[in-house]
Write an enzyme that holds these catalytic residues in place. Structure first.
Site, PDB file in Angstrom:
ATOM      1  N   MET B   1       0.794  -1.216   0.000  1.00  0.00           N
ATOM      2  CA  MET B   1       0.000   0.000   0.000  1.00  0.00           C
ATOM      3  C   MET B   1       0.831   1.272   0.000  1.00  0.00           C
ATOM      4  SD  MET B   1      -3.380   0.017   2.234  1.00  0.00           S
ATOM      5  CE  MET B   1      -2.338  -0.743   3.464  1.00  0.00           C
ATOM      6  N   PRO B   2       2.164   1.159  -0.146  1.00  0.00           N
ATOM      7  CA  PRO B   2       2.941   2.412  -0.065  1.00  0.00           C
ATOM      8  C   PRO B   2       2.614   3.366  -1.206  1.00  0.00           C
ATOM      9  CG  PRO B   2       4.380   0.486   0.019  1.00  0.00           C
ATOM     10  CD  PRO B   2       3.024   0.002  -0.388  1.00  0.00           C
ATOM     11  N   TYR B   3       2.890   4.644  -0.947  1.00  0.00           N
ATOM     12  CA  TYR B   3       2.774   5.692  -1.959  1.00  0.00           C
ATOM     13  C   TYR B   3       4.136   6.350  -2.080  1.00  0.00           C
ATOM     14  CZ  TYR B   3       1.857  10.251  -3.950  1.00  0.00           C
ATOM     15  OH  TYR B   3       1.922  11.372  -4.733  1.00  0.00           O
TER      16      TYR B   3
END
Lengths: 67, 67, 67, 67, 67, 67
Positions: B1-3
């Site tokens: 889920m990283p951005y």
């Protein structure tokens, strides 16, 4: 080492103005916080007036209304 | 889920390079932190050299001076 | 001279992991794009799972549901 | 006084859609959190599909594959 | 109407320093670009030295090495 | 696939309010732009009132003055 991001509406900012702004912000961080200017990064984003909203409407609409 | 947001100067980054960079960062986050690649988002911003400042001057000015 | 911002959920990322991630991203930008590692800046933001939403719900809620 | 940044892929978002989106987000922050719409700022960034990655590939690649 | 985001390492920035920095940046944008100070927004992010990388290592590591 | 970042002052936003805000923004992007809610990411940043400036002063100062 500070990182500064400045967003303004895209309305004819010249190279000279950008250059002066970068110099000014870098000096401010040096004078006020003692930050090393050599590693201070400043990024200017110019945003289309259709893509910038304030007060629930775009800047394009505000400009038309004369605000 | 990283951005992940990557800002680089706008100097001819090809589609292939962008694609490889996105793949590389996504794999790094999977290998090092166990992050699910399916939900890893990577956004690349290419910034005009007039709008990027370091050391109190724009990258355009530095390039002219040969740094 | 690249600037990279990585946002991940705040779930126990150690100093060592952060250090390895910064090293890995900096090397990737050097290897893939030829960027000078000395001026590559990487900032990691750890975001509370209550403040991160995906699919219309917070990560806290998803974790409870077991997704 | 909230500041909202919305990033979407650059795929033909009209002036009217941008205007409606800014209005909608500003109203949501007023209704849900009681924020003063007059000082709510919304900035929309339209990102080229070559520069947006998800699942380790660019959106351009995904679109070609039909996802 | 400009929006400015300043990121610095979290190392004891006082309320007074923050206040002076916000004042200084707002005045600079007014003097150099003619921007209305009433709608200029400045947000300061203080980042843990473990989460800020430069030259492929964290600021924490650099401080220990004496750089 | 949109990415939304919402910054508000840190003044007691509850889990429930955050959850409702994330739901509301995700629905808005689905209804207005047809964006898939499953891949819409929303990140809320709560900013200390000492670190948020508007009109050349911090929000802390404005609150004291009663504005």
């Amino acid at each position: 080492m500070p990182y500064v991001n400045i967003k303004v509406t895209k309305e004819g900012l010249t190279k000279e103005k950008k250059s002066a702004l970068i110099k000014g912000v870098t000096e401010l961080l040096q004078n006020q916080l003692g930050k090393n200017p050599q590693t201070t990064v400043v990024i200017i984003d110019e945003v289309d007036t259709d893509n910038w909203g304030i007060g629930g409407e775009t800047v394009t609409e505000r400009r038309k209304r004369g605000s």
